[in-house]
Motif scaffolding. Structure first.
Motif, mmCIF file in Angstrom:
data_model
loop_
_atom_site.group_PDB
_atom_site.id
_atom_site.type_symbol
_atom_site.label_atom_id
_atom_site.label_comp_id
_atom_site.label_asym_id
_atom_site.label_seq_id
_atom_site.Cartn_x
_atom_site.Cartn_y
_atom_site.Cartn_z
ATOM 1 N N GLY A 12 0.857 -1.173 0.000
ATOM 2 C CA GLY A 12 0.000 0.000 0.000
ATOM 3 C C GLY A 12 0.891 1.219 0.000
ATOM 4 O O GLY A 12 1.926 1.243 0.667
ATOM 5 N N ILE A 13 0.509 2.224 -0.743
ATOM 6 C CA ILE A 13 1.270 3.463 -0.810
ATOM 7 C C ILE A 13 0.414 4.544 -0.157
ATOM 8 O O ILE A 13 -0.749 4.747 -0.538
ATOM 9 C CB ILE A 13 1.614 3.826 -2.264
ATOM 10 C CG1 ILE A 13 2.425 2.682 -2.872
ATOM 11 C CG2 ILE A 13 2.374 5.145 -2.327
ATOM 12 C CD1 ILE A 13 2.579 2.753 -4.359
ATOM 13 N N TRP A 14 0.993 5.225 0.824
ATOM 14 C CA TRP A 14 0.262 6.202 1.627
ATOM 15 C C TRP A 14 0.965 7.548 1.590
ATOM 16 O O TRP A 14 2.191 7.621 1.531
ATOM 17 C CB TRP A 14 0.190 5.721 3.073
ATOM 18 C CG TRP A 14 -0.605 4.463 3.235
ATOM 19 C CD1 TRP A 14 -0.252 3.208 2.817
ATOM 20 C CD2 TRP A 14 -1.876 4.341 3.834
ATOM 21 N NE1 TRP A 14 -1.238 2.315 3.140
ATOM 22 C CE2 TRP A 14 -2.244 2.971 3.763
ATOM 23 C CE3 TRP A 14 -2.736 5.245 4.441
ATOM 24 C CZ2 TRP A 14 -3.442 2.507 4.274
ATOM 25 C CZ3 TRP A 14 -3.929 4.772 4.953
ATOM 26 C CH2 TRP A 14 -4.280 3.410 4.863
ATOM 27 N N GLN A 15 0.181 8.610 1.659
ATOM 28 C CA GLN A 15 0.720 9.961 1.772
ATOM 29 C C GLN A 15 -0.192 10.745 2.708
ATOM 30 O O GLN A 15 -1.409 10.781 2.513
ATOM 31 C CB GLN A 15 0.795 10.636 0.405
ATOM 32 C CG GLN A 15 1.495 11.980 0.444
ATOM 33 C CD GLN A 15 1.645 12.574 -0.936
ATOM 34 O OE1 GLN A 15 0.743 12.514 -1.751
ATOM 35 N NE2 GLN A 15 2.813 13.136 -1.195
ATOM 36 N N GLU A 18 -3.270 8.971 4.126
ATOM 37 C CA GLU A 18 -4.317 8.542 3.192
ATOM 38 C C GLU A 18 -3.750 7.560 2.169
ATOM 39 O O GLU A 18 -2.654 7.776 1.647
ATOM 40 C CB GLU A 18 -4.897 9.748 2.448
ATOM 41 C CG GLU A 18 -5.572 10.761 3.344
ATOM 42 C CD GLU A 18 -6.858 10.237 3.964
ATOM 43 O OE1 GLU A 18 -7.566 9.454 3.298
ATOM 44 O OE2 GLU A 18 -7.143 10.597 5.119
ATOM 45 N N PRO A 19 -4.499 6.502 1.828
ATOM 46 C CA PRO A 19 -4.019 5.575 0.798
ATOM 47 C C PRO A 19 -4.022 6.248 -0.575
ATOM 48 O O PRO A 19 -4.939 6.992 -0.906
ATOM 49 C CB PRO A 19 -5.023 4.426 0.849
ATOM 50 C CG PRO A 19 -6.242 5.005 1.483
ATOM 51 C CD PRO A 19 -5.784 6.119 2.373
ATOM 52 N N ASP A 21 -2.273 4.381 -3.519
ATOM 53 C CA ASP A 21 -2.242 3.327 -4.528
ATOM 54 C C ASP A 21 -1.963 2.008 -3.837
ATOM 55 O O ASP A 21 -1.614 1.971 -2.646
ATOM 56 C CB ASP A 21 -1.164 3.626 -5.575
ATOM 57 C CG ASP A 21 -1.431 2.972 -6.929
ATOM 58 O OD1 ASP A 21 -2.343 2.127 -7.026
ATOM 59 O OD2 ASP A 21 -0.714 3.306 -7.889
ATOM 60 N N TYR A 22 -2.090 0.923 -4.586
ATOM 61 C CA TYR A 22 -1.909 -0.425 -4.053
ATOM 62 C C TYR A 22 -1.477 -1.325 -5.196
ATOM 63 O O TYR A 22 -1.999 -1.217 -6.310
ATOM 64 C CB TYR A 22 -3.242 -0.921 -3.473
ATOM 65 C CG TYR A 22 -3.259 -2.375 -3.110
ATOM 66 C CD1 TYR A 22 -2.788 -2.799 -1.883
ATOM 67 C CD2 TYR A 22 -3.730 -3.335 -4.000
ATOM 68 C CE1 TYR A 22 -2.795 -4.145 -1.542
ATOM 69 C CE2 TYR A 22 -3.752 -4.673 -3.672
ATOM 70 C CZ TYR A 22 -3.284 -5.066 -2.438
ATOM 71 O OH TYR A 22 -3.283 -6.386 -2.103
ATOM 72 N N TYR A 45 6.446 9.390 0.294
ATOM 73 C CA TYR A 45 5.371 8.439 0.551
ATOM 74 C C TYR A 45 5.773 7.443 1.620
ATOM 75 O O TYR A 45 6.954 7.239 1.888
ATOM 76 C CB TYR A 45 5.018 7.663 -0.729
ATOM 77 C CG TYR A 45 4.459 8.544 -1.814
ATOM 78 C CD1 TYR A 45 3.095 8.780 -1.910
ATOM 79 C CD2 TYR A 45 5.299 9.149 -2.747
ATOM 80 C CE1 TYR A 45 2.573 9.591 -2.906
ATOM 81 C CE2 TYR A 45 4.790 9.965 -3.747
ATOM 82 C CZ TYR A 45 3.424 10.183 -3.820
ATOM 83 O OH TYR A 45 2.923 10.992 -4.796
ATOM 84 N N LYS A 48 3.600 0.300 2.849
ATOM 85 C CA LYS A 48 3.218 -0.714 3.835
ATOM 86 C C LYS A 48 2.947 -2.035 3.128
ATOM 87 O O LYS A 48 2.321 -2.071 2.076
ATOM 88 C CB LYS A 48 1.941 -0.291 4.563
ATOM 89 C CG LYS A 48 2.059 1.023 5.309
ATOM 90 C CD LYS A 48 0.746 1.360 5.961
ATOM 91 C CE LYS A 48 0.794 2.708 6.657
ATOM 92 N NZ LYS A 48 -0.478 3.030 7.314
ATOM 93 N N GLU A 50 1.028 -5.242 2.326
ATOM 94 C CA GLU A 50 -0.403 -5.550 2.338
ATOM 95 C C GLU A 50 -0.550 -7.028 1.996
ATOM 96 O O GLU A 50 -0.334 -7.417 0.870
ATOM 97 C CB GLU A 50 -1.137 -4.705 1.303
ATOM 98 C CG GLU A 50 -0.987 -3.212 1.514
ATOM 99 C CD GLU A 50 -1.865 -2.680 2.634
ATOM 100 O OE1 GLU A 50 -2.777 -3.396 3.088
ATOM 101 O OE2 GLU A 50 -1.624 -1.541 3.067
ATOM 102 N N ARG A 54 -7.324 -4.630 -0.559
ATOM 103 C CA ARG A 54 -8.188 -3.724 0.181
ATOM 104 C C ARG A 54 -9.622 -3.910 -0.242
ATOM 105 O O ARG A 54 -9.974 -4.331 -1.265
ATOM 106 C CB ARG A 54 -7.905 -2.252 -0.056
ATOM 107 C CG ARG A 54 -6.580 -1.824 -0.413
ATOM 108 C CD ARG A 54 -6.563 -0.342 -0.486
ATOM 109 N NE ARG A 54 -6.035 0.031 -1.789
ATOM 110 C CZ ARG A 54 -5.690 1.209 -2.121
ATOM 111 N NH1 ARG A 54 -5.848 2.176 -1.293
ATOM 112 N NH2 ARG A 54 -5.204 1.503 -3.268
#
Length: 54
Positions: A12-15, A18-19, A21-22, A45, A48, A50, A54
């Protein structure tokens, strides 16, 4: 990051909490990661592991 890339585990890509992309890492270089055809600069970014979609 290396573990996810080598073992084909989705991330998971978060910034800013907030998510964004995945998906699977397509390319992993010193300063960036490529997922779903897009490059994400590591310093901007959070990534995480996964284990499930999701």
């Amino acid at each position: 990051m290396n573990y996810a890339f080598l073992h084909r585990i989705p991330i998971g890509i978060w910034q800013d909490g907030e998510p964004v992309d995945y998906g699977l890492i397509e390319l992993h270089i010193k300063d960036a990661v490529k997922v779903n055809g897009k490059y994400y600069v590591k310093s901007q970014y959070e990534f995480k592991l996964e284990e499930k979609a999701r």
